[in-house]
Design an enzyme around this catalytic site. Sequence first.
Site, mmCIF file in Angstrom:
data_model
loop_
_atom_site.group_PDB
_atom_site.id
_atom_site.type_symbol
_atom_site.label_atom_id
_atom_site.label_comp_id
_atom_site.label_asym_id
_atom_site.label_seq_id
_atom_site.Cartn_x
_atom_site.Cartn_y
_atom_site.Cartn_z
ATOM 1 N N LYS A 1 -18.075 -16.020 23.233
ATOM 2 C CA LYS A 1 -19.070 -17.599 23.353
ATOM 3 C C LYS A 1 -18.660 -18.398 25.051
ATOM 4 O O LYS A 1 -17.412 -17.842 25.120
ATOM 5 C CB LYS A 1 -18.559 -18.650 22.363
ATOM 6 C CG LYS A 1 -18.533 -18.419 21.362
ATOM 7 C CD LYS A 1 -18.295 -19.121 20.342
ATOM 8 C CE LYS A 1 -16.500 -18.980 19.814
ATOM 9 N NZ LYS A 1 -16.789 -20.909 19.236
ATOM 10 N N HIS B 1 -30.999 -22.897 18.552
ATOM 11 C CA HIS B 1 -31.340 -21.423 18.747
ATOM 12 C C HIS B 1 -32.408 -21.435 19.566
ATOM 13 O O HIS B 1 -33.363 -21.485 19.549
ATOM 14 C CB HIS B 1 -31.162 -21.066 17.671
ATOM 15 C CG HIS B 1 -29.915 -21.138 16.409
ATOM 16 N ND1 HIS B 1 -29.665 -22.457 15.622
ATOM 17 C CD2 HIS B 1 -28.704 -20.646 16.824
ATOM 18 C CE1 HIS B 1 -28.858 -22.042 15.319
ATOM 19 N NE2 HIS B 1 -27.799 -20.688 15.823
ATOM 20 N N HIS C 1 -27.275 -19.667 20.962
ATOM 21 C CA HIS C 1 -26.396 -19.955 20.238
ATOM 22 C C HIS C 1 -26.494 -21.231 21.055
ATOM 23 O O HIS C 1 -25.363 -21.402 21.372
ATOM 24 C CB HIS C 1 -25.756 -20.025 18.800
ATOM 25 C CG HIS C 1 -25.778 -18.782 17.748
ATOM 26 N ND1 HIS C 1 -25.806 -19.413 16.251
ATOM 27 C CD2 HIS C 1 -26.274 -17.803 19.273
ATOM 28 C CE1 HIS C 1 -26.321 -17.801 16.029
ATOM 29 N NE2 HIS C 1 -26.188 -16.976 17.097
ATOM 30 N N ARG D 1 -18.048 -26.412 5.924
ATOM 31 C CA ARG D 1 -17.253 -25.265 6.202
ATOM 32 C C ARG D 1 -15.906 -25.018 5.650
ATOM 33 O O ARG D 1 -15.338 -27.227 5.161
ATOM 34 C CB ARG D 1 -16.795 -25.475 7.168
ATOM 35 C CG ARG D 1 -18.024 -24.923 8.249
ATOM 36 C CD ARG D 1 -17.856 -24.639 9.760
ATOM 37 N NE ARG D 1 -18.896 -23.725 10.003
ATOM 38 C CZ ARG D 1 -18.956 -23.668 11.501
ATOM 39 N NH1 ARG D 1 -17.658 -24.316 12.059
ATOM 40 N NH2 ARG D 1 -20.139 -23.586 12.113
ATOM 41 N N ASP E 1 -27.837 -28.496 17.171
ATOM 42 C CA ASP E 1 -27.556 -27.915 16.791
ATOM 43 C C ASP E 1 -28.936 -27.329 17.278
ATOM 44 O O ASP E 1 -29.540 -27.316 17.279
ATOM 45 C CB ASP E 1 -28.147 -27.208 15.621
ATOM 46 C CG ASP E 1 -26.558 -25.394 15.685
ATOM 47 O OD1 ASP E 1 -27.019 -24.880 16.600
ATOM 48 O OD2 ASP E 1 -26.564 -24.702 14.229
ATOM 49 N N GLN F 1 -24.117 -30.160 13.625
ATOM 50 C CA GLN F 1 -24.389 -30.067 14.473
ATOM 51 C C GLN F 1 -25.592 -30.211 14.819
ATOM 52 O O GLN F 1 -26.562 -30.474 14.541
ATOM 53 C CB GLN F 1 -24.331 -28.592 14.181
ATOM 54 C CG GLN F 1 -23.054 -27.647 13.893
ATOM 55 C CD GLN F 1 -23.033 -26.068 13.893
ATOM 56 O OE1 GLN F 1 -23.830 -25.967 15.105
ATOM 57 N NE2 GLN F 1 -22.316 -25.604 13.436
ATOM 58 N N CYS G 1 -28.014 -20.593 11.592
ATOM 59 C CA CYS G 1 -29.001 -20.740 12.428
ATOM 60 C C CYS G 1 -29.614 -18.865 11.691
ATOM 61 O O CYS G 1 -30.219 -18.395 12.265
ATOM 62 C CB CYS G 1 -27.847 -18.708 13.040
ATOM 63 S SG CYS G 1 -26.027 -19.867 13.484
HETATM 64 C C1 TSB Z 1 -23.568 -23.279 17.877
HETATM 65 N N1 TSB Z 1 -24.267 -20.821 15.033
HETATM 66 C C2 TSB Z 1 -23.579 -21.748 15.966
HETATM 67 C C3 TSB Z 1 -24.537 -22.980 16.311
HETATM 68 O O1 TSB Z 1 -25.560 -22.583 16.787
HETATM 69 C C4 TSB Z 1 -22.345 -22.488 15.544
HETATM 70 O O2 TSB Z 1 -21.260 -23.080 14.441
HETATM 71 N N2 TSB Z 1 -20.917 -22.304 16.482
HETATM 72 S S1 TSB Z 1 -19.195 -22.504 15.748
HETATM 73 O O3 TSB Z 1 -18.823 -22.557 15.329
HETATM 74 O O4 TSB Z 1 -19.019 -22.878 16.773
HETATM 75 O O5 TSB Z 1 -19.596 -24.233 16.041
HETATM 76 C C5 TSB Z 1 -20.690 -25.275 16.405
HETATM 77 C C6 TSB Z 1 -19.739 -26.951 16.849
HETATM 78 O O6 TSB Z 1 -19.572 -27.684 16.307
HETATM 79 C C7 TSB Z 1 -18.036 -25.948 17.342
HETATM 80 O O7 TSB Z 1 -18.248 -25.972 19.096
HETATM 81 C C8 TSB Z 1 -17.521 -27.130 17.821
HETATM 82 O O8 TSB Z 1 -17.652 -28.354 18.339
HETATM 83 C C9 TSB Z 1 -18.401 -28.148 16.191
HETATM 84 N N3 TSB Z 1 -16.782 -27.534 14.880
HETATM 85 C C10 TSB Z 1 -16.914 -26.518 14.235
HETATM 86 N N4 TSB Z 1 -15.826 -26.764 13.106
HETATM 87 C C11 TSB Z 1 -15.902 -28.278 12.787
HETATM 88 C C12 TSB Z 1 -15.165 -29.114 12.325
HETATM 89 N N5 TSB Z 1 -14.306 -27.986 11.095
HETATM 90 N N6 TSB Z 1 -15.708 -30.063 11.939
HETATM 91 C C13 TSB Z 1 -15.786 -31.160 13.191
HETATM 92 N N7 TSB Z 1 -16.265 -30.311 14.157
HETATM 93 C C14 TSB Z 1 -16.190 -28.810 14.461
HETATM 94 ZN ZN ZN Z 2 -25.994 -20.597 15.541
#
Ligand code: TSB
Ligand code: ZN
Length: 587
Positions: free
Chosen positions: A412, A328, A458, A306, A326, A324, A277
């Site tokens: 969300k 925005h 997002h 992460r 992703d 992702q 983001c």
């Molecule tokens: C959608 N900032 C938002 C983005 O713009 C975001 O990061 N959202 S999130 O934290 O929910 O992450 C997005 C998606 O990543 C989650 O819905 C999930 O499907 C996936 N995700 C999250 N953590 C993991 C992980 N450790 N391993 C694999 N996929 C993951």
């Molecule tokens: Zn985001």
Amino acid sequence: MINIKENEKLSIMNHSCAHLLAQAVKHLYKEAKFWVGPVIEEGFYYDIDLGDKTLTDEDLPKIEREMKKISKDGKRIIRHELSKEEAKEMFKDDPYKLDLISRMDENEERISCYSQGDFTDLCRGPHVDTVKKLKYFKLIKHSGAYWKGDANNKMLQRIYGVCFETQEDLDAYLQELEEAKQRDHRKIGKEQELFMTHELVGSGMPLWLPNGALIRHELENYIYKKERDMGYNHVYTPCVGTVDLYKTSGHWDHYKENMFPMMKVDEEEFVLRPMNCPHHMLVYKNKMHSYRDLPIRIGEFATDFRYEASGAVKGLERVRCMCQNDAHLFVRPDQIGDEFKRVVSLILDVYKDFGIKDYKFRLSLRDKNDKEKYFDDDEMWDTAENKLREVLNELKVDYFEAEGEAAFYGPKLDVEVKPAVGPEVTLSTCQLDFLLPRRFELTYVDSNGEKQTPVVIHRAIFGTFDRFTAFLIEETKGAFPTWLAPTQVEVIPVSSEFQGDYASSVTEKLKEAGIRAELDDRNEKLGYRLRESQTKKVPYTLILGDKEKQDNTISYRLHGQKETTTISQEEFIKLIQEEINKKEIRK
Ligand code: TSB
Ligand code: ZN
């Protein structure tokens, strides 16, 4: 699969069975000390300190036999109540139980214990009245588990088990469990060479092998096209940012425990990014925007890092390095509803294309008391949460609410699915955010020439390519629809000596037509090669003998079917191309 925790009777039995397990362990390992033994969706477990001993697979049958013996002996299970002081005295040599007692509610004056024969355990209950009722159980597996889930603490031994009322129920459950194991994406991922991990690369850092990478490319192309059609513009941005970037966004204050530690390069302090983001906010800010330009939709297939607890890391489903799908979306306040609806329709559309039916929408809200995780602005939260509810009700989608699951910047809508093994996970997500645009001082110029702050949505339709692929592997049991299958056609000459050339020319023709075909002209028996093609779950296997060579035809067999169909080469190419173009799914 049955959820034992939600079934009252089974829940009591499983809880009682955890005590039975502990009693058996105590008989076999005198030094054993017990931490907690809760009921879970899949049955129960008990965390046990066995001193220096690490359990092996051979230990479980021994423990099971001892449990059977105790059960046959048939002692009654008796509840006692003690004062806190009495309980402390009773468990004075047991630091784990003392820890539990000390953490009990101040107001809780009486503490309950359950005894069966020579074994007593601290417990709220309730339990069955005699161990005789615990007959149909099975110890499923064992693992290490840090005390209180903290890697700085001692590693305890965790034993998992399950208990049912009848042998038939237990057998049926074990069979389901076995089937789930067969579907596990980690197993199929290895068999089909989709991905691997290596300790030299690190935990939670999968390497996508050519077969897996092919699937991912197809997924990327698929969603890229959909997003382009919906007016998204895609960017590439680096997978690091400075600490200051994340201080500006608020991640540094609210998301730090999920981030990799900082690294210094010259005078700059970098972090691997956990989200994209902040980068996209800067892309938006790169130029002035008028109210007429909005919505602006910035998409990226973006790599994030992460920190996930080592015990939580799982195949492609929960990784530490992820990509992702992703985007925005920068919208005016009056566009929130429409844009949100477009995202939800896209989610539904994609799920239909993949034949995904088993999912739940979860409205993830903040925990009002958690001021550390959530940005402290009640009015902003209430507005965002109510707006989401309003849109969901308009859309008439079924959802449930969950407090404490929101992102730190806003509520969300998450899509929850159940993997073959383990708890539910979020796939798609769509989030409403009034905070980050403010923190980055984003603006657009309204019809009066005044500066206004946009709202950000997002969204990630696949979530991550990693998690979505894990899910897809389990959904399809590794038999991917033809458009996704790494090998779409396996070409097998009955004898490489007599039809080898023909098979080779058919393979070339298929490849020229853009079909992923492989030739198996090894000097192996036909039956063996056919079986292997089935095990690899290739959608089409071509069997070419003299007849086919003579008539310039092909005979094909679909995965999982016995009959073969003979058609001309051209007809076959047309048929398979059509199936691929339509992205057909066979269920
Ligand atoms: C959608 N900032 C938002 C983005 O713009 C975001 O990061 N959202 S999130 O934290 O929910 O992450 C997005 C998606 O990543 C989650 O819905 C999930 O499907 C996936 N995700 C999250 N953590 C993991 C992980 N450790 N391993 C694999 N996929 C993951
Ligand atoms: Zn985001």
